[in-house]
Design a protein around this motif. Structure first.
Motif, PDB file in Angstrom:
ATOM      1  N   VAL A  18      -9.187   1.636   6.608  1.00 25.11           N
ATOM      2  CA  VAL A  18      -9.679   1.961   7.949  1.00 25.11           C
ATOM      3  C   VAL A  18      -8.812   3.021   8.626  1.00 25.11           C
ATOM      4  N   GLU A  19      -7.557   3.102   8.268  1.00 25.48           N
ATOM      5  CA  GLU A  19      -6.627   4.010   8.945  1.00 25.48           C
ATOM      6  C   GLU A  19      -6.990   5.479   8.787  1.00 25.48           C
ATOM      7  N   THR A  20      -7.710   5.826   7.742  1.00 26.63           N
ATOM      8  CA  THR A  20      -8.063   7.232   7.501  1.00 26.63           C
ATOM      9  C   THR A  20      -9.384   7.626   8.167  1.00 26.63           C
ATOM     10  N   LEU A  21     -10.004   6.705   8.868  1.00 24.67           N
ATOM     11  CA  LEU A  21     -11.313   6.957   9.467  1.00 24.67           C
ATOM     12  C   LEU A  21     -11.199   7.396  10.924  1.00 24.67           C
ATOM     13  N   PRO A  22     -12.228   8.072  11.445  1.00 24.55           N
ATOM     14  CA  PRO A  22     -12.243   8.448  12.857  1.00 24.55           C
ATOM     15  C   PRO A  22     -12.177   7.211  13.762  1.00 24.55           C
ATOM     16  N   LYS A  23     -11.682   7.407  14.978  1.00 25.00           N
ATOM     17  CA  LYS A  23     -11.438   6.310  15.919  1.00 25.00           C
ATOM     18  C   LYS A  23     -12.681   5.453  16.163  1.00 25.00           C
ATOM     19  N   LEU A  25     -15.313   5.040  14.390  1.00 26.30           N
ATOM     20  CA  LEU A  25     -15.700   4.315  13.187  1.00 26.30           C
ATOM     21  C   LEU A  25     -14.789   3.108  12.973  1.00 26.30           C
ATOM     22  N   LYS A  26     -13.499   3.263  13.223  1.00 26.33           N
ATOM     23  CA  LYS A  26     -12.565   2.133  13.147  1.00 26.33           C
ATOM     24  C   LYS A  26     -12.994   1.030  14.102  1.00 26.33           C
ATOM     25  N   GLU A  27     -13.348   1.427  15.328  1.00 24.42           N
ATOM     26  CA  GLU A  27     -13.764   0.447  16.335  1.00 24.42           C
ATOM     27  C   GLU A  27     -15.011  -0.314  15.889  1.00 24.42           C
ATOM     28  N   LEU A  28     -15.970   0.404  15.324  1.00 21.45           N
ATOM     29  CA  LEU A  28     -17.187  -0.257  14.846  1.00 21.45           C
ATOM     30  C   LEU A  28     -16.875  -1.248  13.725  1.00 21.45           C
ATOM     31  N   ILE A  29     -16.015  -0.853  12.801  1.00 21.97           N
ATOM     32  CA  ILE A  29     -15.659  -1.738  11.688  1.00 21.97           C
ATOM     33  C   ILE A  29     -14.946  -2.976  12.194  1.00 21.97           C
ATOM     34  N   GLU A  30     -14.037  -2.795  13.145  1.00 21.33           N
ATOM     35  CA  GLU A  30     -13.336  -3.945  13.715  1.00 21.33           C
ATOM     36  C   GLU A  30     -14.287  -4.869  14.473  1.00 21.33           C
ATOM     37  N   ILE A  32     -17.907  -5.129  14.099  1.00 22.84           N
ATOM     38  CA  ILE A  32     -19.011  -5.768  13.366  1.00 22.84           C
ATOM     39  C   ILE A  32     -18.781  -5.866  11.862  1.00 22.84           C
ATOM     40  N   GLY A  33     -17.652  -5.371  11.383  1.00 22.49           N
ATOM     41  CA  GLY A  33     -17.343  -5.463   9.956  1.00 22.49           C
ATOM     42  C   GLY A  33     -17.831  -4.240   9.184  1.00 22.49           C
ATOM     43  N   PRO A  34     -17.235  -3.996   8.019  1.00 19.49           N
ATOM     44  CA  PRO A  34     -17.554  -2.776   7.267  1.00 19.49           C
ATOM     45  C   PRO A  34     -18.973  -2.725   6.711  1.00 19.49           C
ATOM     46  N   VAL A  35     -19.506  -3.838   6.253  1.00 17.72           N
ATOM     47  CA  VAL A  35     -20.841  -3.826   5.649  1.00 17.72           C
ATOM     48  C   VAL A  35     -21.908  -3.584   6.723  1.00 17.72           C
ATOM     49  N   ASP A  36     -21.799  -4.279   7.859  1.00 18.82           N
ATOM     50  CA  ASP A  36     -22.766  -4.073   8.939  1.00 18.82           C
ATOM     51  C   ASP A  36     -22.610  -2.692   9.566  1.00 18.82           C
ATOM     52  N   THR A  37     -21.392  -2.193   9.623  1.00 17.66           N
ATOM     53  CA  THR A  37     -21.175  -0.831  10.116  1.00 17.66           C
ATOM     54  C   THR A  37     -21.873   0.164   9.204  1.00 17.66           C
ATOM     55  N   TYR A  38     -21.750  -0.040   7.902  1.00 17.49           N
ATOM     56  CA  TYR A  38     -22.390   0.867   6.944  1.00 17.49           C
ATOM     57  C   TYR A  38     -23.907   0.848   7.116  1.00 17.49           C
ATOM     58  N   THR A  39     -24.472  -0.331   7.294  1.00 18.71           N
ATOM     59  CA  THR A  39     -25.913  -0.447   7.529  1.00 18.71           C
ATOM     60  C   THR A  39     -26.307   0.313   8.793  1.00 18.71           C
ATOM     61  N   PHE A  40     -25.531   0.140   9.846  1.00 16.84           N
ATOM     62  CA  PHE A  40     -25.776   0.821  11.122  1.00 16.84           C
ATOM     63  C   PHE A  40     -25.720   2.337  10.940  1.00 16.84           C
ATOM     64  N   LEU A  41     -24.706   2.813  10.220  1.00 20.20           N
ATOM     65  CA  LEU A  41     -24.550   4.254   9.998  1.00 20.20           C
ATOM     66  C   LEU A  41     -25.669   4.814   9.121  1.00 20.20           C
ATOM     67  N   CYS A  42     -26.122   4.040   8.148  1.00 26.12           N
ATOM     68  CA  CYS A  42     -27.208   4.508   7.278  1.00 26.12           C
ATOM     69  C   CYS A  42     -28.475   4.796   8.084  1.00 26.12           C
ATOM     70  N   GLY A  77     -23.343  -2.416  25.144  1.00 29.27           N
ATOM     71  CA  GLY A  77     -24.625  -2.566  25.818  1.00 29.27           C
ATOM     72  C   GLY A  77     -24.735  -1.769  27.107  1.00 29.27           C
ATOM     73  N   GLY A  78     -25.839  -1.069  27.265  1.00 29.09           N
ATOM     74  CA  GLY A  78     -26.084  -0.259  28.447  1.00 29.09           C
ATOM     75  C   GLY A  78     -25.525   1.143  28.356  1.00 29.09           C
ATOM     76  N   SER A  79     -24.915   1.472  27.239  1.00 32.87           N
ATOM     77  CA  SER A  79     -24.334   2.814  27.101  1.00 32.87           C
ATOM     78  C   SER A  79     -24.922   3.527  25.884  1.00 32.87           C
ATOM     79  N   THR A  80     -24.649   4.801  25.835  1.00 32.49           N
ATOM     80  CA  THR A  80     -25.097   5.638  24.731  1.00 32.49           C
ATOM     81  C   THR A  80     -23.868   6.044  23.926  1.00 32.49           C
ATOM     82  N   ILE A  81     -23.972   5.932  22.618  1.00 35.23           N
ATOM     83  CA  ILE A  81     -22.845   6.313  21.758  1.00 35.23           C
ATOM     84  C   ILE A  81     -23.295   7.347  20.732  1.00 35.23           C
ATOM     85  N   GLU A  82     -22.355   8.164  20.323  1.00 38.76           N
ATOM     86  CA  GLU A  82     -22.579   9.071  19.201  1.00 38.76           C
ATOM     87  C   GLU A  82     -22.184   8.311  17.949  1.00 38.76           C
ATOM     88  N   VAL A  83     -23.143   8.055  17.111  1.00 40.50           N
ATOM     89  CA  VAL A  83     -22.897   7.269  15.905  1.00 40.50           C
ATOM     90  C   VAL A  83     -22.339   8.187  14.824  1.00 40.50           C
TER      91      VAL A  83
END
Length: 127
Positions: A18-23, A25-30, A32-42, A77-83
């Motif tokens: 996780v340390e080599t990833l953008p901020k 993305l690290k937050e998302l992994i922390e 919801i977890g790496p597998v669900d983050t990957y699904t979200f990003l896909c 919730g209630g905000s817009t994010i750049e995925v």
């Protein structure tokens, strides 16, 4: 074979550095977890996405598991994010696949052909 490859990718996602990833993305992994983050990003990677406050009021409920979606909505919730794009995770999974294949005796030339990379790049990944 596809299921075997998906299980292999999932196991690599669980061990991702996780340390080599953008901020974000690290937050998302922390969160919801790496597998669900990957699904979200896909599904939403590289896009600007509104996150609903209520998990039942979003089309993401058809893509993500309920627990991950609830955490995402509670936090953003209630905000817009750049995925972020999924490429960040894909690259790490690819590199782990290359390292494993190399340890099994596959040549750099074969790996370069398989992953559409140069032999030099394969050598850099193996370091």
């Amino acid at each position: 074979m596809n299921k075997k490859r998906n299980n292999l990718i999932e196991s690599f996602l669980l061990k991702i550095n996780v340390e080599t990833l953008p901020k974000q993305l690290k937050e998302l992994i922390e969160l919801i977890g790496p597998v669900d983050t990957y699904t979200f990003l896909c599904h939403y990677g590289g896009k600007i996405k509104y996150i609903a406050k209520n998990p039942s009021r979003t089309e993401m409920k058809h893509v993500m598991n309920e627990t991950a979606l609830k955490r995402l909505c509670a936090n953003y919730g209630g905000s817009t994010i750049e995925v972020p794009k999924q490429e960040h995770l894909d690259r790490q999974v690819r590199n782990k696949l290359i390292k494993n294949a190399s340890m099994e005796g596959v040549s750099r030339s074969q790996l370069a052909t398989r992953f559409n990379l140069s032999v030099r790049h394969i050598g850099n990944i193996k370091k």
